[in-house]
Write a protein that holds these residues in place. Structure first.
Motif, PDB file in Angstrom:
ATOM      1  N   ILE A  17       0.863  -1.187   0.000  1.00  0.00           N
ATOM      2  CA  ILE A  17       0.000   0.000   0.000  1.00  0.00           C
ATOM      3  C   ILE A  17       0.900   1.238   0.000  1.00  0.00           C
ATOM      4  N   PHE A  18       0.534   2.231  -0.805  1.00  0.00           N
ATOM      5  CA  PHE A  18       1.300   3.470  -0.909  1.00  0.00           C
ATOM      6  C   PHE A  18       0.414   4.638  -0.502  1.00  0.00           C
ATOM      7  N   ILE A  19       0.834   5.360   0.522  1.00  0.00           N
ATOM      8  CA  ILE A  19       0.107   6.545   0.978  1.00  0.00           C
ATOM      9  C   ILE A  19       0.963   7.748   0.644  1.00  0.00           C
ATOM     10  N   PHE A  20       0.439   8.624  -0.216  1.00  0.00           N
ATOM     11  CA  PHE A  20       1.168   9.832  -0.597  1.00  0.00           C
ATOM     12  C   PHE A  20       0.463  11.051  -0.034  1.00  0.00           C
ATOM     13  N   ILE A  21       1.210  11.841   0.706  1.00  0.00           N
ATOM     14  CA  ILE A  21       0.709  13.136   1.158  1.00  0.00           C
ATOM     15  C   ILE A  21       0.983  14.090   0.017  1.00  0.00           C
TER      16      ILE A  21
ATOM     17  N   LEU B 103      -3.501  11.710  -0.075  1.00  0.00           N
ATOM     18  CA  LEU B 103      -4.084  12.632   0.901  1.00  0.00           C
ATOM     19  C   LEU B 103      -3.909  14.058   0.395  1.00  0.00           C
ATOM     20  N   PHE B 104      -4.999  14.779   0.271  1.00  0.00           N
ATOM     21  CA  PHE B 104      -4.952  16.164  -0.166  1.00  0.00           C
ATOM     22  C   PHE B 104      -5.226  17.056   1.042  1.00  0.00           C
TER      23      PHE B 104
ATOM     24  N   ARG C  31      -7.614  22.614  -4.137  1.00  0.00           N
ATOM     25  CA  ARG C  31      -8.238  23.576  -5.045  1.00  0.00           C
ATOM     26  C   ARG C  31      -7.474  23.622  -6.354  1.00  0.00           C
ATOM     27  N   HIS C  32      -8.191  23.862  -7.428  1.00  0.00           N
ATOM     28  CA  HIS C  32      -7.551  24.023  -8.727  1.00  0.00           C
ATOM     29  C   HIS C  32      -6.827  25.368  -8.752  1.00  0.00           C
ATOM     30  N   PRO C  33      -5.526  25.402  -9.115  1.00  0.00           N
ATOM     31  CA  PRO C  33      -4.749  26.651  -9.046  1.00  0.00           C
ATOM     32  C   PRO C  33      -5.354  27.821  -9.809  1.00  0.00           C
ATOM     33  N   ALA C  34      -5.927  27.563 -10.989  1.00  0.00           N
ATOM     34  CA  ALA C  34      -6.480  28.662 -11.789  1.00  0.00           C
ATOM     35  C   ALA C  34      -7.660  29.324 -11.082  1.00  0.00           C
TER      36      ALA C  34
END
Length: 140
Positions: free
Chosen positions: A94-98, A124-125, A131-134
């Protein structure tokens, strides 16, 4: 079951997750790309310093050798991809990416490789990365 947690430290979350996962009898591998000066945590790997984990270079302490080898590894995508596959992908389930725009390989190319090996990925966001940068720049 083995769990990899990485690659960007936000609020000490890598170690918080590690402690919780270990309490549930799982094995963890922690990966952090840059040491935060506010935390004194130890991590298993830095994805930009993989030479320290290669058996051929494990016993040398000469920083110059490691610096040269790491530069070569980080500049040749095929070599780094094979090392990431050997050191991380084949050894974890399992890979958990922050999420901070970083995973184990540039441009998140490791995500495809992880899926090809039928491994699970959790992203994980946190904070404004959801949020979308634009649209975010238009509002603020």
């Amino acid at each position: 079951m083995k769990v990899l947690i990485g690659c960007l430290e936000i609020c000490g979350l890598i170690n918080v997750l590690k402690d919780g996962i270990i309490k549930n009898n799982y094995t963890t591998t922690t990966v952090n790309s840059s040491q935060n000066k506010f935390y004194n945590f130890k991590y298993d790997f830095n994805p930009y310093e993989l030479s320290y984990h290669l058996s051929i270079f494990k016993f040398t302490r000469k920083r110059t050798i490691h610096r040269i080898v790491n530069t070569i590894i980080n500049r040749i995508p095929f070599v780094k991809k094979k090392l990431v596959e050997k050191l991380f992908i084949k050894k974890n389930d399992i890979f958990i990416f922050i999420w901070g725009g970083e995973t184990l390989l540039p441009d998140n190319k490791d995500l495809e490789l992880i899926k090809k090996h039928n491994k699970k990925i959790i992203q994980l966001f946190l904070g404004d990365d959801v949020r979308h940068p634009a649209s975010f720049t238009k509002e603020f």
